[in-house]
Design a protein around this motif. Structure first.
Motif, PDB file in Angstrom:
ATOM      1  N   VAL A 176      12.113  82.263  45.053  1.00 33.57           N
ATOM      2  CA  VAL A 176      12.469  82.954  43.816  1.00 33.57           C
ATOM      3  C   VAL A 176      12.646  84.433  44.140  1.00 33.57           C
ATOM      4  N   VAL A 177      13.760  84.986  43.698  1.00 28.81           N
ATOM      5  CA  VAL A 177      14.107  86.354  44.036  1.00 28.81           C
ATOM      6  C   VAL A 177      14.368  87.151  42.769  1.00 28.81           C
ATOM      7  N   ASP A 178      13.771  88.334  42.702  1.00 31.47           N
ATOM      8  CA  ASP A 178      14.019  89.288  41.624  1.00 31.47           C
ATOM      9  C   ASP A 178      15.172  90.180  42.081  1.00 31.47           C
ATOM     10  N   CYS A 179      16.310  90.070  41.415  1.00 35.03           N
ATOM     11  CA  CYS A 179      17.515  90.812  41.808  1.00 35.03           C
ATOM     12  C   CYS A 179      17.818  91.904  40.786  1.00 35.03           C
ATOM     13  N   ARG A 180      18.028  93.127  41.273  1.00 36.99           N
ATOM     14  CA  ARG A 180      18.348  94.257  40.397  1.00 36.99           C
ATOM     15  C   ARG A 180      19.538  94.998  40.984  1.00 36.99           C
ATOM     16  N   CYS A 181      20.624  95.066  40.217  1.00 37.85           N
ATOM     17  CA  CYS A 181      21.852  95.711  40.671  1.00 37.85           C
ATOM     18  C   CYS A 181      22.112  96.951  39.822  1.00 37.85           C
ATOM     19  N   SER A 182      22.466  98.041  40.490  1.00 38.25           N
ATOM     20  CA  SER A 182      22.731  99.297  39.781  1.00 38.25           C
ATOM     21  C   SER A 182      24.209  99.678  39.830  1.00 38.25           C
ATOM     22  N   ALA A 183      25.083  98.754  40.237  1.00 36.52           N
ATOM     23  CA  ALA A 183      26.514  99.059  40.343  1.00 36.52           C
ATOM     24  C   ALA A 183      27.116  99.309  38.964  1.00 36.52           C
ATOM     25  N   GLY A 184      28.170 100.117  38.939  1.00 42.25           N
ATOM     26  CA  GLY A 184      28.849 100.448  37.694  1.00 42.25           C
ATOM     27  C   GLY A 184      30.355 100.434  37.843  1.00 42.25           C
ATOM     28  N   PRO A 185      31.068 100.899  36.844  1.00 45.10           N
ATOM     29  CA  PRO A 185      32.541 100.857  36.858  1.00 45.10           C
ATOM     30  C   PRO A 185      33.168 101.615  38.021  1.00 45.10           C
ATOM     31  N   ASP A 186      32.497 102.587  38.557  1.00 50.72           N
ATOM     32  CA  ASP A 186      33.080 103.368  39.652  1.00 50.72           C
ATOM     33  C   ASP A 186      32.864 102.740  41.030  1.00 50.72           C
ATOM     34  N   ASP A 187      32.073 101.686  41.095  1.00 52.14           N
ATOM     35  CA  ASP A 187      31.808 101.044  42.384  1.00 52.14           C
ATOM     36  C   ASP A 187      32.877 100.010  42.704  1.00 52.14           C
ATOM     37  N   VAL A 188      33.290  99.970  43.959  1.00 54.52           N
ATOM     38  CA  VAL A 188      34.332  99.043  44.394  1.00 54.52           C
ATOM     39  C   VAL A 188      33.705  97.684  44.715  1.00 54.52           C
ATOM     40  N   PRO A 189      34.154  96.606  44.072  1.00 55.15           N
ATOM     41  CA  PRO A 189      33.586  95.278  44.359  1.00 55.15           C
ATOM     42  C   PRO A 189      34.019  94.779  45.732  1.00 55.15           C
ATOM     43  N   PHE A 190      33.267  93.850  46.259  1.00 51.53           N
ATOM     44  CA  PHE A 190      33.585  93.278  47.567  1.00 51.53           C
ATOM     45  C   PHE A 190      33.250  91.792  47.561  1.00 51.53           C
ATOM     46  N   VAL A 191      33.833  91.063  48.495  1.00 53.81           N
ATOM     47  CA  VAL A 191      33.650  89.612  48.565  1.00 53.81           C
ATOM     48  C   VAL A 191      32.274  89.287  49.138  1.00 53.81           C
ATOM     49  N   GLU A 192      31.580  88.395  48.464  1.00 54.21           N
ATOM     50  CA  GLU A 192      30.274  87.917  48.922  1.00 54.21           C
ATOM     51  C   GLU A 192      30.314  86.399  48.973  1.00 54.21           C
ATOM     52  N   ALA A 193      29.246  85.787  49.470  1.00 53.30           N
ATOM     53  CA  ALA A 193      29.155  84.327  49.520  1.00 53.30           C
ATOM     54  C   ALA A 193      27.716  83.901  49.245  1.00 53.30           C
ATOM     55  N   HIS A 194      27.562  82.849  48.460  1.00 52.65           N
ATOM     56  CA  HIS A 194      26.229  82.288  48.225  1.00 52.65           C
ATOM     57  C   HIS A 194      25.697  81.699  49.532  1.00 52.65           C
ATOM     58  N   ASP A 195      24.417  81.900  49.796  1.00 49.91           N
ATOM     59  CA  ASP A 195      23.829  81.369  51.022  1.00 49.91           C
ATOM     60  C   ASP A 195      22.940  80.159  50.784  1.00 49.91           C
ATOM     61  N   SER A 196      22.879  79.693  49.538  1.00 50.72           N
ATOM     62  CA  SER A 196      22.045  78.527  49.224  1.00 50.72           C
ATOM     63  C   SER A 196      22.472  77.959  47.880  1.00 50.72           C
ATOM     64  N   PHE A 197      21.914  76.810  47.530  1.00 49.36           N
ATOM     65  CA  PHE A 197      22.065  76.295  46.176  1.00 49.36           C
ATOM     66  C   PHE A 197      21.162  77.145  45.282  1.00 49.36           C
ATOM     67  N   SER A 198      21.709  77.650  44.194  1.00 49.68           N
ATOM     68  CA  SER A 198      20.923  78.581  43.401  1.00 49.68           C
ATOM     69  C   SER A 198      21.289  78.528  41.927  1.00 49.68           C
ATOM     70  N   VAL A 199      20.311  78.892  41.109  1.00 51.48           N
ATOM     71  CA  VAL A 199      20.526  79.121  39.686  1.00 51.48           C
ATOM     72  C   VAL A 199      19.891  80.473  39.371  1.00 51.48           C
ATOM     73  N   SER A 200      20.684  81.370  38.816  1.00 55.39           N
ATOM     74  CA  SER A 200      20.217  82.727  38.550  1.00 55.39           C
ATOM     75  C   SER A 200      20.313  83.029  37.064  1.00 55.39           C
ATOM     76  N   TYR A 201      19.199  83.380  36.494  1.00 56.62           N
ATOM     77  CA  TYR A 201      19.127  83.684  35.068  1.00 56.62           C
ATOM     78  C   TYR A 201      19.329  85.184  34.861  1.00 56.62           C
ATOM     79  N   VAL A 202      20.317  85.543  34.054  1.00 59.89           N
ATOM     80  CA  VAL A 202      20.594  86.961  33.783  1.00 59.89           C
ATOM     81  C   VAL A 202      19.617  87.441  32.718  1.00 59.89           C
ATOM     82  N   ARG A 203      18.749  88.362  33.114  1.00 58.66           N
ATOM     83  CA  ARG A 203      17.720  88.858  32.192  1.00 58.66           C
ATOM     84  C   ARG A 203      18.251  90.008  31.335  1.00 58.66           C
ATOM     85  N   THR A 204      18.901  90.966  31.983  1.00 59.57           N
ATOM     86  CA  THR A 204      19.427  92.119  31.257  1.00 59.57           C
ATOM     87  C   THR A 204      20.751  92.541  31.872  1.00 59.57           C
ATOM     88  N   GLY A 205      21.521  93.336  31.123  1.00 56.00           N
ATOM     89  CA  GLY A 205      22.777  93.875  31.629  1.00 56.00           C
ATOM     90  C   GLY A 205      23.909  92.880  31.567  1.00 56.00           C
TER      91      GLY A 205
END
Length: 280
Positions: A14-43
């Motif tokens: 179980v991982v606590d994930c916190r992202c601070s990216a905003g409209p000015d940040d350039v997105p990039f390609v990522e890949a899932h490394d496992s089977f996962s279900v992530s619940y969006v708490r805020t934002g």
């Protein structure tokens, strides 16, 4: 992205994930490394995968499969927080669902999903007797049910099932002072974590972790009432690895602090009488 692992066993983390990216940040390609279900708490954030863009908000669920590529965007708001449950391949296959369902992507905020997500957060915060691994399996199972459009039928409680659940409960009770998790306990009875969780809850009406916590509370109450050890020593002796967690859990169960319970057990009946009056 700040990612902090708050629970890990052989089959689930179980991982606590916190992202601070905003409209000015350039997105990039990522890949899932496992089977996962992530619940969006805020934002909120955008999730682009397989030629589609999804907007996720609080209460949404992001589903991932190993190797699936995606891109996260933050065009409309800055930052998000997620509670992510990662399953190994065997556990994901036991939970069920086709390979395609694990690659489907996000689910919108659904009542039957978000209540479990909030339960997971309560477990992460120490406000629930459920284990984080238990919530992760329940959440993944509910996700499969929703995606397949069916309900999951509980397993039949046959005589061997009942015996196995009872034997597991006896083993938990005898070893509750040790650090136990769902995987270790399931291994004792020769089942996968997923099947053991369903069987135990079906037969006994509580999850293994709930039973473990309550076993520790029983022993703690017994010691508080008739033992001279300090509250801190009792907390560690019965299996709580953290004093504040013990105090919080005991107070939630008894309605009074461990110190107040000890005083009541030694004759100060007014403490429990006031608690009973307040709850009536």
């Amino acid at each position: 992205m700040d990612a902090t692992t708050i629970f890990r066993s052989g089959s689930i983390s179980v991982v606590d994930c916190r992202c601070s990216a905003g409209p000015d940040d350039v997105p990039f390609v990522e890949a899932h490394d496992s089977f996962s279900v992530s619940y969006v708490r805020t934002g909120s954030f955008g999730y682009r995968a397989r030629g589609q863009l999804h907007e996720l908000v609080a209460g949404s669920l992001l589903v991932g499969a190993p190797g699936s590529e995606f891109m996260c965007t933050h065009d409309h708001a800055t930052g998000d927080e997620c509670l992510s449950f990662h399953l190994d391949e065997r556990t994901a296959s036991l939970v069920g669902g086709s390979a395609e369902s694990w690659r489907r992507g996000p689910l919108p905020p659904l009542s039957q999903i978000l209540v479990l997500g909030e339960l997971g957060q309560a477990a992460a915060d120490g406000r629930s007797d459920l284990g984080l691994d238990e919530v992760g399996l329940l959440l993944a199972g509910r996700m499969v049910d929703v995606m397949s459009g069916r309900g999951r039928r509980p397993p039949d409680a046959r005589a061997p099932d009942r015996r196995r659940a009872v034997e597991a409960a006896l083993w938990i009770d005898a070893n509750s002072h040790e650090p136990l998790d769902l995987e270790r306990t399931a291994r004792e009875v020769g089942l996968s974590s997923f099947h053991f969780l369903r069987l135990f809850a079906r037969v006994l009406g509580v999850t293994p972790h709930q039973y473990l916590v309550r076993s520790r509370l029983r022993r703690a109450a017994r010691l508080l009432a008739g033992d001279e050890r300090s509250i801190t020593q009792i907390a560690f002796d019965v299996g709580f690895g953290d004093l504040s967690n013990f105090v919080r859990t005991f107070h939630r169960a008894a309605g009074v602090s461990p110190r107040g319970f000890r005083r009541a057990a030694r004759g100060e009946r007014k403490i429990l009488q006031e608690r009973i009056a307040a709850s009536s």
